[in-house]
Design an enzyme around this catalytic site. Structure first.
Site, PDB file in Angstrom:
ATOM      1  CD  GLN A 126      11.747  -4.359  -4.170  1.00 14.37           C
ATOM      2  OE1 GLN A 126      11.083  -3.120  -4.372  1.00 14.37           O
ATOM      3  NE2 GLN A 126      12.163  -4.599  -2.929  1.00 14.37           N
ATOM      4  N   GLY A 127      12.002  -7.935  -7.937  1.00 14.44           N
ATOM      5  CA  GLY A 127      11.368  -9.272  -7.843  1.00 14.44           C
ATOM      6  C   GLY A 127      11.347  -9.786  -6.749  1.00 14.44           C
ATOM      7  CB  SER A 129       6.043 -10.381  -4.021  1.00 22.56           C
ATOM      8  OG  SER A 129       5.979  -9.364  -3.212  1.00 22.56           O
ATOM      9  CB  SER A 161       6.533  -1.559  -9.122  1.00 23.83           C
ATOM     10  OG  SER A 161       5.778  -1.723  -8.260  1.00 23.83           O
ATOM     11  CD  GLU A 244      10.519  -1.563  -0.779  1.00 23.71           C
ATOM     12  OE1 GLU A 244      11.256  -2.416  -1.365  1.00 23.71           O
ATOM     13  OE2 GLU A 244       9.339  -2.106  -0.450  1.00 23.71           O
ATOM     14  CB  SER A 369       0.259  -5.164   4.602  1.00 21.35           C
ATOM     15  OG  SER A 369       0.527  -5.894   5.896  1.00 21.35           O
ATOM     16  CD  GLU A 371      -3.388  -4.895   7.868  1.00 22.67           C
ATOM     17  OE1 GLU A 371      -2.261  -5.074   6.916  1.00 22.67           O
ATOM     18  OE2 GLU A 371      -4.590  -4.510   7.660  1.00 22.67           O
TER      19      GLU A 371
HETATM   20  C1  LIG Z   1       0.756  -1.495  -6.044  1.00 21.59           C
HETATM   21  C2  LIG Z   1       1.877  -2.645  -5.532  1.00 21.59           C
HETATM   22  C3  LIG Z   1       3.094  -2.562  -6.198  1.00 21.59           C
HETATM   23  C4  LIG Z   1       4.084  -3.530  -5.412  1.00 21.59           C
HETATM   24  N1  LIG Z   1       5.116  -3.677  -6.171  1.00 21.59           N
HETATM   25  C5  LIG Z   1       6.106  -4.775  -5.650  1.00 21.59           C
HETATM   26  C6  LIG Z   1       7.337  -5.007  -6.330  1.00 21.59           C
HETATM   27  O1  LIG Z   1       7.803  -3.988  -7.137  1.00 21.59           O
HETATM   28  N2  LIG Z   1       8.095  -6.040  -6.139  1.00 21.59           N
HETATM   29  C7  LIG Z   1       7.721  -6.889  -5.310  1.00 21.59           C
HETATM   30  O2  LIG Z   1       8.260  -7.704  -5.002  1.00 21.59           O
HETATM   31  N3  LIG Z   1       6.368  -6.760  -4.560  1.00 21.59           N
HETATM   32  C8  LIG Z   1       5.625  -5.615  -4.859  1.00 21.59           C
HETATM   33  N4  LIG Z   1       4.422  -5.656  -4.388  1.00 21.59           N
HETATM   34  C9  LIG Z   1       3.772  -6.733  -3.528  1.00 21.59           C
HETATM   35  C10 LIG Z   1       3.709  -6.260  -2.076  1.00 21.59           C
HETATM   36  O3  LIG Z   1       5.064  -6.278  -1.389  1.00 21.59           O
HETATM   37  C11 LIG Z   1       3.149  -7.453  -1.376  1.00 21.59           C
HETATM   38  O4  LIG Z   1       1.675  -7.386  -1.849  1.00 21.59           O
HETATM   39  C12 LIG Z   1       3.025  -7.142   0.095  1.00 21.59           C
HETATM   40  O5  LIG Z   1       3.984  -7.522   0.763  1.00 21.59           O
HETATM   41  C13 LIG Z   1       1.740  -8.120   0.850  1.00 21.59           C
HETATM   42  O6  LIG Z   1       2.055  -9.642   0.486  1.00 21.59           O
HETATM   43  P1  LIG Z   1       0.607 -10.099  -0.317  1.00 21.59           P
HETATM   44  O7  LIG Z   1       0.168  -9.489  -1.481  1.00 21.59           O
HETATM   45  O8  LIG Z   1       1.357 -11.644  -0.551  1.00 21.59           O
HETATM   46  O9  LIG Z   1      -0.442 -10.210   1.009  1.00 21.59           O
HETATM   47  P2  LIG Z   1      -0.285 -11.386   2.122  1.00 21.59           P
HETATM   48  O10 LIG Z   1       0.918 -11.542   2.653  1.00 21.59           O
HETATM   49  O11 LIG Z   1      -0.898 -12.420   1.682  1.00 21.59           O
HETATM   50  O12 LIG Z   1      -1.428 -10.481   3.374  1.00 21.59           O
HETATM   51  C14 LIG Z   1      -2.753 -10.530   3.114  1.00 21.59           C
HETATM   52  C15 LIG Z   1      -3.074  -9.775   4.320  1.00 21.59           C
HETATM   53  O13 LIG Z   1      -3.016 -10.356   5.443  1.00 21.59           O
HETATM   54  C16 LIG Z   1      -2.156  -9.717   6.292  1.00 21.59           C
HETATM   55  N5  LIG Z   1      -1.239 -10.402   7.093  1.00 21.59           N
HETATM   56  C17 LIG Z   1      -0.443 -11.145   6.496  1.00 21.59           C
HETATM   57  N6  LIG Z   1       0.433 -11.571   7.234  1.00 21.59           N
HETATM   58  C18 LIG Z   1       0.248 -11.201   8.507  1.00 21.59           C
HETATM   59  C19 LIG Z   1       0.972 -11.159  10.044  1.00 21.59           C
HETATM   60  N7  LIG Z   1       1.818 -11.962  10.188  1.00 21.59           N
HETATM   61  N8  LIG Z   1       0.241 -10.403  10.810  1.00 21.59           N
HETATM   62  C20 LIG Z   1      -0.923  -9.428  10.384  1.00 21.59           C
HETATM   63  N9  LIG Z   1      -1.402  -9.403   9.224  1.00 21.59           N
HETATM   64  C21 LIG Z   1      -1.099 -10.154   8.195  1.00 21.59           C
HETATM   65  C22 LIG Z   1      -1.691  -8.542   5.468  1.00 21.59           C
HETATM   66  O14 LIG Z   1      -1.343  -7.374   6.227  1.00 21.59           O
HETATM   67  C23 LIG Z   1      -2.577  -8.386   4.382  1.00 21.59           C
HETATM   68  O15 LIG Z   1      -3.687  -7.464   4.700  1.00 21.59           O
HETATM   69  C24 LIG Z   1       3.397  -4.587  -4.757  1.00 21.59           C
HETATM   70  C25 LIG Z   1       2.088  -4.561  -4.265  1.00 21.59           C
HETATM   71  C26 LIG Z   1       1.383  -3.753  -4.750  1.00 21.59           C
HETATM   72  C27 LIG Z   1      -0.102  -3.621  -4.299  1.00 21.59           C
END
Ligand SMILES: Cc1cc2nc3c(=O)[nH]c(=O)nc-3n(C[C@H](O)[C@H](O)[C@H](O)COP(=O)(O)OP(=O)(O)OC[C@H]3O[C@@H](n4cnc5c(N)ncnc54)[C@H](O)[C@@H]3O)c2cc1C
Length: 390
Positions: A126-127, A129, A161, A244, A369, A371
């Site tokens: 799933q692409g 992020s 993933s 999901e 997340s 949050e």
């Molecule tokens: C094990 C794992 C598997 C994953 N698999 C996939 C996958 O298959 N496909 C895919 O596309 N993605 C995948 N992801 C990515 C995942 O969806 C993102 O990590 C997630 O959506 C958070 O985005 P980010 O990492 O850019 O963090 P950010 O969005 O940068 O967030 C960083 C922190 O800031 C907080 N934050 C951000 N915005 C807000 C807000 N508006 N209010 C309050 N707090 C906020 C967040 O809660 C977090 O604590 C995976 C991630 C992990 C860890």
């Protein structure tokens, strides 16, 4: 195999339970893997076995390689696998997320590829992020430019993933202007071996190559690979999110229940040999069990809604929050009850507990997340007033 299972869930469960009680699938019980790649490949063979008997085809439409039935059949499969001490095959995680939107918005692609997915011949990633677009997904920048009958993709995805081994990648891409946010997005399926696609595995803290970065450099993808219409990507993503949140939570709860039983069995035999447990051990096991029961009760209602064709809305964030809390509690419990073995035992079993503990640290991040989930609940379920700007 009788077609009657599609309409008789109890008969399906009874027959499946009997099949799983046999020895045919013994190779997948209590098996430990040294790499993610090895686990996925071996689990894909388990899908082949289940497909051969028809078991994992229930719950999927005939046109997509299934044998009919609905989401409850899939929920029963995951439940019964876990009850029989068997893993839910890893590729089913993303099948649950990516299969339903493909069936709904691109039936021709579903008919072409899902039968092979169900039999373990391929799996998808799933692409969504990107390095600058996670929680704020609508800001993503990976671009798909129309060129005749094709799209040309340029950009990057991250945290995909199983992305390093996936056969196909279901990607959310920008087809509108850079400022178009969620209105300018489209969903498209890309074969991972298309020229211009490169993948770099990301090692987790456990050492497992569970995730990958994906780069697209002038990648030509036929327009027939769109899932939904151009510009409809956000609607497809919202449809996908229901699965999901709902099916993923059910499937993960089934797995977590199996692991709690296995932990108790292991600790129980050590206690019989005279080991003393920490004073709060029983209370914590009970708490963990109660969390899983609460999650399952909640998740069962969500799965029933999906099966009835109802839309699962922002309330599914409750399932997601409960799942993350329960998984973290379970794997913290394993760390504390296994004691020094958790840290030092050089066995496959200990390695698995350690890997799962590390992975559970991401339970409050992946798929949106904690949050963000709480904000969704506050805004769209509870209708709480917005925070005043400071
Ligand atoms: C094990 C794992 C598997 C994953 N698999 C996939 C996958 O298959 N496909 C895919 O596309 N993605 C995948 N992801 C990515 C995942 O969806 C993102 O990590 C997630 O959506 C958070 O985005 P980010 O990492 O850019 O963090 P950010 O969005 O940068 O967030 C960083 C922190 O800031 C907080 N934050 C951000 N915005 C807000 C807000 N508006 N209010 C309050 N707090 C906020 C967040 O809660 C977090 O604590 C995976 C991630 C992990 C860890």
């Amino acid at each position: 195999m009788t077609g009657g299972f599609a309409t008789d869930l109890t008969a399906y469960r009874t027959a499946l339970r009997e099949y799983l009680s046999g020895d045919e699938l013994g190779d997948w019980r209590s098996r430990h893997y040294s790499t993610t790649e090895e686990r996925i490949a071996h689990h894909a063979l388990l899908m082949g076995e289940l497909y051969h008997g028809g078991w994992n085809r229930y719950g999927w439409p005939v046109e997509a390689g299934g044998l009919g039935g609905d989401e409850r059949h899939r929920a029963v499969l995951y439940d019964e696998l876990a009850a029989a001490g068997l893993p839910v095959p890893t590729p089913h995680l993303l099948l649950e997320t990516l299969g339903p939107p493909t069936i709904r918005f691109a039936p021709a692609l579903a008919a072409e590829y899902l039968p092979n997915y169900l039999r373990g011949g391929e799996w998808w990633g799933q692409g969504f992020s990107e390095p600058e677009a996670g929680s704020d997904l609508a800001s993503l920048r990976c671009r798909a430019r129309r060129d005749g009958d094709n799209y040309i993709l340029d950009g990057q995805k991250i945290w995909t993933s199983h992305g390093a081994t996936a056969t196909r990648l279901v990607c959310l891409v920008r087809t509108g202007s850079p400022e178009s946010r969620h209105r300018g997005l489209s969903m498209i399926m890309v074969d991972a071996d298309t020229p211009g696609v490169s993948r770099r595995p990301i090692s987790l803290a456990s050492g497992a190559n569970e995730l990958a970065e994906i780069f697209f450099d002038n990648v030509v993808v036929p327009a027939s690979r769109l899932i939904g219409e151009e510009g409809q990507g956000w609607a497809v993503a919202m449809y996908l999110l229901q699965y999901e949140r709902a099916m993923y939570a059910w499937l993960s709860a089934a797995e977590a229940s199996r692991r709690l039983r296995e932990l108790c069995a292991q600790i129980g035999s050590e206690v019989e040999e005279g080991r003393r447990l920490p004073g709060d051990a029983l209370a914590r096991i009970g708490d963990c069990h109660a969390q899983l029961v609460a999650l399952r009760a909640r998740s069962a209602a969500t799965v029933r809604k999906l099966a009835a064709g109802e839309t699962v809305g922002p309330e599914a964030s409750v399932d997601k929050v409960l799942l993350a809390t329960a998984e973290i509690a379970l794997y913290d419990l394993s760390r504390d009850l296994l004691g020094p073995d958790f840290l030092f035992a050089p066995t496959g079993a200990a390695d698995e507990w350690r890997g799962e503990w590390w992975y559970s640290r991401s339970a409050t991040i992946l798929g949106g997340s904690a949050e963000i989930q709480r904000t969704i609940l506050a805004d769209h379920v509870l209708g709480l007033p917005k925070e005043a700007a400071r």
